[in-house]
Design an enzyme around this catalytic site. Structure first.
Site, PDB file in Angstrom:
ATOM      1  N   TYR A 231     -63.696   7.049  31.827  1.00 41.81           N
ATOM      2  CA  TYR A 231     -63.866   6.897  33.265  1.00 41.81           C
ATOM      3  C   TYR A 231     -64.365   5.485  33.572  1.00 41.81           C
ATOM      4  CZ  TYR A 231     -68.815   7.938  32.229  1.00 41.81           C
ATOM      5  OH  TYR A 231     -70.089   7.945  31.707  1.00 41.81           O
ATOM      6  N   PRO A 232     -63.925   4.914  34.707  1.00 48.29           N
ATOM      7  CA  PRO A 232     -64.448   3.621  35.135  1.00 48.29           C
ATOM      8  C   PRO A 232     -65.659   3.812  36.039  1.00 48.29           C
ATOM      9  CG  PRO A 232     -62.631   4.222  36.542  1.00 48.29           C
ATOM     10  CD  PRO A 232     -62.814   5.366  35.561  1.00 48.29           C
ATOM     11  N   MET A 233     -66.482   2.776  36.157  1.00 51.26           N
ATOM     12  CA  MET A 233     -67.659   2.872  37.012  1.00 51.26           C
ATOM     13  C   MET A 233     -68.047   1.501  37.554  1.00 51.26           C
ATOM     14  SD  MET A 233     -70.923   3.257  34.432  1.00 51.26           S
ATOM     15  CE  MET A 233     -72.000   2.898  35.819  1.00 51.26           C
TER      16      MET A 233
ATOM     17  N   SER B 188     -78.071   5.847  37.021  1.00 48.98           N
ATOM     18  CA  SER B 188     -76.868   6.547  37.481  1.00 48.98           C
ATOM     19  C   SER B 188     -77.080   7.201  38.836  1.00 48.98           C
ATOM     20  CB  SER B 188     -76.449   7.614  36.468  1.00 48.98           C
ATOM     21  OG  SER B 188     -75.879   7.042  35.322  1.00 48.98           O
TER      22      SER B 188
ATOM     23  N   ARG C 137     -70.156  -2.660  18.985  1.00 48.76           N
ATOM     24  CA  ARG C 137     -69.882  -2.905  20.406  1.00 48.76           C
ATOM     25  C   ARG C 137     -68.718  -3.874  20.597  1.00 48.76           C
ATOM     26  NH1 ARG C 137     -75.872  -2.927  20.313  1.00 48.76           N
ATOM     27  NH2 ARG C 137     -76.593  -1.098  21.501  1.00 48.76           N
TER      28      ARG C 137
END
Length: 280
Positions: A176-178, A254, A162
């Site tokens: 993709y951003p979130m 989500s 990580r």
């Protein structure tokens, strides 16, 4: 492609992430074909040579991780993923490309700046043991002890991946951003930690079903970019990108609490192959 991870050293540089991770930039570019058409061939050739040098992951000046991909669709022609302890070393790649003879024909289209981290939702060994009990295991039973010991053995390697990740061998990739929602009745940040842990645990289990097919890296952009997190996926087959995103959309974390930015999908390649693919 990636070079060997450097040996751990004391964190003495104030620009190095204090948590022991890396700075990470996702950068996407398109070529201005009109500018290229008016460029003398010798200048284009010099530009190609400089671009290949700037994107060489084995160069002494390269950041610790450098990956090039051809981007599908009209959002961009190619993308970069760059990682290093030094954010200026990461940014130097962009500056070298823009200062090259091809720089006048490069159109930056999208970027996301972030840092690697160990999520607060990664359970400690003790928390993992408590989760097993909640799922029906008896504390200190042989089965419970075996599972806790196995998790403890994996945890160090998982956390290293990580913070200082190796790029997987898969060619299909997606970024993709979130954000997590902050709406009335759907505010992630007002939920108690126990509920957030439960939701993220469910989310993680959905992802585990794709082990051996998809690798994932979450980087944090909170305070660094417009979106809070960046999600990078690599898959053994492009269809698995669709499958994992679809499956995980059903998780409450989500379905109820997530907001997503643009998706950029591509295929990992070398700088030389990217230029050939783009007919430069």
């Amino acid at each position: 492609m990636s070079r060997p991870t450097p040996a751990a050293a004391p964190n003495v540089d104030p620009l190095h992430p204090a948590g022991g991770g890396w700075h990470c930039s996702h950068l996407f570019y398109s070529f201005d074909r009109g500018v290229l058409a008016d460029m003398p061939e010798e200048l284009r050739a010099a530009g190609r040579e400089e671009l290949v040098a700037a994107l060489d992951p084995e160069a002494d000046t390269a950041p610790t991780r450098l990956q090039v991909s051809v981007t599908s669709g009209h959002k961009a022609d190619f993308g970069l993923m760059l990682m290093d302890t030094d954010p200026l070393k990461v940014d130097t790649v962009h500056q070298r490309m823009m200062a090259s003879p091809l720089g006048v024909a490069l159109r930056p289209g999208y970027s996301f700046v972030s840092i690697t981290e160990i999520s607060e939702y990664v359970p400690s060994t003790e928390e993992y043991g408590q989760r097993l009990v909640a799922e029906g295991e008896t504390k200190d039973s042989p089965s419970w002890q075996a599972k806790v010991k196995a998790y403890e053995g994996r945890l160090g390697a998982m956390n290293r991946q990580r913070l200082t990740p190796e790029f997987p061998p898969y060619r299909a990739t997606c970024f993709y951003p979130m954000n997590k929602k902050r709406k009335t009745g759907e505010n992630w940040f007002t939920l108690p930690k126990s509920q957030r842990n439960r939701l993220m645990g469910e989310h993680a289990r959905s992802g585990m079903a794709f082990a051996g097919k998809v690798s994932q890296l979450i980087t944090v952009g909170v305070g660094l970019d417009d979106w809070e997190w960046g999600v990078t996926l690599w898959a053994a087959n492009p269809e698995y990108l669709k499958d994992i995103v679809y499956q995980m959309r059903f998780d409450e974390a989500s379905a109820r609490y997530a907001e997503f930015g643009p998706f950029l999908v591509g295929y990992v390649t070398s700088a030389t192959e990217m230029l050939c693919h783009c007919r430069i």
